[in-house]
Motif scaffolding. Structure first.
Motif, short mmCIF file in Angstrom:
data_model
loop_
_atom_site.label_atom_id
_atom_site.label_comp_id
_atom_site.label_asym_id
_atom_site.label_seq_id
_atom_site.Cartn_x
_atom_site.Cartn_y
_atom_site.Cartn_z
N PRO A 34 -40.88 -50.33 59.13
CA PRO A 34 -39.53 -49.60 59.01
C PRO A 34 -38.36 -50.42 59.06
O PRO A 34 -38.43 -51.62 59.07
CB PRO A 34 -39.60 -49.02 60.66
N ASP A 59 -46.86 -50.62 57.59
CA ASP A 59 -45.94 -49.85 58.09
C ASP A 59 -44.68 -50.99 58.54
O ASP A 59 -44.80 -51.65 59.55
CB ASP A 59 -46.30 -49.13 59.40
N HIS A 74 -42.41 -42.06 55.54
CA HIS A 74 -41.70 -41.77 54.21
C HIS A 74 -42.39 -42.28 53.01
O HIS A 74 -42.41 -41.27 52.00
CB HIS A 74 -40.31 -42.48 54.19
N PRO A 134 -41.53 -48.05 55.54
CA PRO A 134 -41.78 -46.82 56.64
C PRO A 134 -42.79 -45.86 56.42
O PRO A 134 -42.91 -45.27 55.22
CB PRO A 134 -40.46 -46.04 56.66
#
Length: 322
Positions: A284, A282, A271, A268
């Protein structure tokens, strides 16, 4: 350069190394942060009691658990060839069939229904007792019943049945409810780990290289593709990069795999940025949604010498080991 780099020589890594190196045209490199499975406690079934704290373990613990009154738990994760299968309690259980079906129906994971994965469980098994719709007896992984049951176990099973709990001879069969003996990943009174079952028989293959005590710190990504790994082969050592011609396979366990992905910038993005890691991809969900089970003990005093407790004495432990 090698075709396949496998990061983590736990159960998945051992199986992958075996299967991929079956084709002599494939060159396979298996990397393990821990050492070889040489310790006698690994191969002695009762030795697992000594393995979970210190020997062949990372020595991790949890952060305070808010739903457990902020208790901190020792969290055993293997650091050895064979991974958890080299240090665990050897209970052979596959989980519940309904969970697999839920992954397929509710999460859309085609091919993960129980009837889809069952043939793979059967293919893996060398079951010493069962050969039927649920079990195989031609695979590499030794599975057997306990070889030294005690009369107190049978008394417990009878008591359960008197209370209406059915006796279940096979928790990996048609149903899981009931009382009975677990089957164990043991063969000929020795632990049958993934290392013993899948890796040891093929170590002489010329297209397979196994390196231990090597810590992979990052997956190297170029133009959206994993092309290799960054590693160190000794504490404080210089980082090196190894390239993979075809694939990098991450099989470092439920903690190690997401940890490595996130260290590599895969996870993510928000984060990763918050902890100072530059996002590469990216994705998640990485590092989240883990489910684990608690290990609960019920301790009771017995009316006599009915258990294995007397083997805790040093001389009896040594005799049992022999």
């Amino acid at each position: 350069m090698t075709d396949y780099i496998i990061v983590g020589a736990g159960p998945a890594g051992c199986v992958l190394a075996n299967r991929l190196s079956e084709n002599p045209a494939n060159s396979v490199l298996l990397l393990e942060a821990g050492g070889k499975d040489w310790h006698p406690y690994i191969h002695m079934p009762a030795g697992f009691a000594k393995m979970t704290k210190g020997i062949a373990s990372w020595g991790w613990s949890t952060v305070p658990q808010r739903n457990m009154k902020d208790r901190v738990f020792w969290y055993t994760q293997a650091k050895v060839v064979g991974g958890g299968s080299s240090i665990n309690a050897q209970i052979y259980t596959r989980g519940n069939a309904r969970d697999y079906d839920a992954w397929e129906k509710e999460e859309g994971l085609a091919g993960w229904g129980y009837r889809d994965v069952l043939p793979y469980f059967k293919r893996a098994e060398n079951n010493q007792r069962y050969a039927n719709d649920f079990h195989g007896d031609q695979g590499p992984l030794g599975v057997s019943n306990p070889i030294a049951p005690l009369p107190i176990c049978e008394a417990y099973f009878r008591a359960g049945q008197e209370m209406g709990i059915p006796f279940n001879p096979d928790f990996n069969g048609a149903a899981q409810e009931g009382v009975g003996y677990y089957q164990l990943t043991q063969k000929d009174a020795r632990r049958s780990s993934a290392s013993v079952a899948y890796l040891k028989p093929i170590r002489a293959r010329k297209n397979l290289t196994v390196r231990t005590d090597v810590l992979v710190t990052r997956i190297v990504v170029e133009k959206g593709r994993a092309i290799g790994v960054e590693l160190v082969d000794r504490p404080g050592g210089e980082k090196k990069i190894l390239h993979a011609e075809r694939e990098v396979i991450v099989s470092s366990g439920a903690i190690g795999s997401p940890k490595l992905l996130m260290q590599s910038g895969i996870g993510p993005a928000d984060h990763l940025k918050s902890v100072g890691v530059t996002p590469v991809h990216d994705l998640p969900g990485v590092g989240s949604n883990m489910q684990d089970h608690l290990d609960l003990f019920v301790i009771a005093e017995c009316t006599g010498d009915h258990t294995y407790d007397n083997y805790a004495k040093l001389h009896r432990t040594a005799w049992a080991g022999l």
